[in-house]
Each structure stands twice: as structure tokens, then as C-alpha cells.
Scaffold this motif. Sequence first.
Motif, mmCIF file in Angstrom:
data_model
loop_
_atom_site.group_PDB
_atom_site.id
_atom_site.type_symbol
_atom_site.label_atom_id
_atom_site.label_comp_id
_atom_site.label_asym_id
_atom_site.label_seq_id
_atom_site.Cartn_x
_atom_site.Cartn_y
_atom_site.Cartn_z
ATOM 1 N N GLN A 1 0.688 -1.170 0.017
ATOM 2 C CA GLN A 1 -0.082 -0.168 0.005
ATOM 3 C C GLN A 1 0.736 1.398 0.054
ATOM 4 O O GLN A 1 0.360 2.239 -0.539
ATOM 5 C CB GLN A 1 -1.043 0.093 1.273
ATOM 6 C CG GLN A 1 -1.955 1.203 1.371
ATOM 7 C CD GLN A 1 -3.005 1.484 0.305
ATOM 8 O OE1 GLN A 1 -3.374 0.334 -0.551
ATOM 9 N NE2 GLN A 1 -2.806 2.578 -0.084
ATOM 10 N N GLU A 2 1.955 1.170 0.616
ATOM 11 C CA GLU A 2 2.928 2.542 0.618
ATOM 12 C C GLU A 2 3.569 2.715 -0.717
ATOM 13 O O GLU A 2 3.545 3.542 -0.865
ATOM 14 C CB GLU A 2 4.019 2.289 1.787
ATOM 15 C CG GLU A 2 3.499 2.318 3.239
ATOM 16 C CD GLU A 2 4.641 1.787 4.306
ATOM 17 O OE1 GLU A 2 5.727 1.439 3.646
ATOM 18 O OE2 GLU A 2 4.388 1.797 5.337
ATOM 19 N N LEU A 3 3.713 1.627 -1.283
ATOM 20 C CA LEU A 3 4.487 1.753 -2.603
ATOM 21 C C LEU A 3 3.548 2.264 -3.646
ATOM 22 O O LEU A 3 3.522 3.259 -4.407
ATOM 23 C CB LEU A 3 5.049 0.445 -3.206
ATOM 24 C CG LEU A 3 6.222 -0.122 -2.221
ATOM 25 C CD1 LEU A 3 6.398 -1.646 -2.751
ATOM 26 C CD2 LEU A 3 7.602 0.739 -2.772
ATOM 27 N N VAL A 4 2.231 1.814 -3.584
ATOM 28 C CA VAL A 4 1.228 2.332 -4.517
ATOM 29 C C VAL A 4 1.121 3.687 -4.413
ATOM 30 O O VAL A 4 0.760 4.463 -5.279
ATOM 31 C CB VAL A 4 0.131 1.428 -4.272
ATOM 32 C CG1 VAL A 4 -1.349 1.914 -5.001
ATOM 33 C CG2 VAL A 4 0.154 0.005 -4.911
ATOM 34 N N ALA A 5 0.691 4.267 -2.894
ATOM 35 C CA ALA A 5 0.324 5.283 -2.710
ATOM 36 C C ALA A 5 1.776 6.428 -3.303
ATOM 37 O O ALA A 5 1.196 7.587 -3.608
ATOM 38 C CB ALA A 5 0.110 5.550 -1.161
ATOM 39 N N GLU A 6 2.967 5.903 -2.825
ATOM 40 C CA GLU A 6 3.936 6.774 -3.460
ATOM 41 C C GLU A 6 3.679 7.104 -5.017
ATOM 42 O O GLU A 6 4.164 7.914 -5.248
ATOM 43 C CB GLU A 6 5.061 6.128 -2.931
ATOM 44 C CG GLU A 6 6.506 7.030 -3.469
ATOM 45 C CD GLU A 6 6.457 8.501 -2.853
ATOM 46 O OE1 GLU A 6 7.067 9.329 -3.537
ATOM 47 O OE2 GLU A 6 5.862 8.621 -1.769
ATOM 48 N N ALA A 7 3.809 5.976 -5.735
ATOM 49 C CA ALA A 7 3.428 5.813 -7.161
ATOM 50 C C ALA A 7 2.419 6.990 -7.573
ATOM 51 O O ALA A 7 2.686 7.578 -8.581
ATOM 52 C CB ALA A 7 3.355 4.550 -7.742
#
Length: 60
Positions: free
Chosen positions: A15-21
Motif C-alpha cells: 500500500q505504501e508503494l502504491v500510494a507513493e507511485a
Amino acid sequence: MTKSFMDEIGPERAQELVAEAVRKAIEELHAAGLPAIQGDGNGRVYKLYPDGSKVYIEEE
């Protein structure tokens, strides 16, 4: 059996990776002067322009 990428990093990290992207993609759109498409808490979809203005899709 090999673990999937999701199993290896866990749902929180994914979820952190998706939000940053998504944040980066919106920054790139706004830097190019383009709106990002977003939704509000009521299920309405709008264009968010770099100046912060919102235009709801059904209003166009």
C-alpha cells in the motif's frame, strides 16, 4: 513454493508503494499542467487541476 512479491513485502508495504507511485504520477501530471482524475468521499469523480480547483465530471 516461491512466495509472491505481495507475500514477501506484505500488504502494508505494498500500500505504501502504491500510494507513493500515485503521488508521483499526480505531481508529474500537475507539473505538465494537466489535471488528475480523483474521487471524493461521496463517489463523485472530478478533475483536480494544478491550481487546486476541482471540476466534477458531470458538470462538464
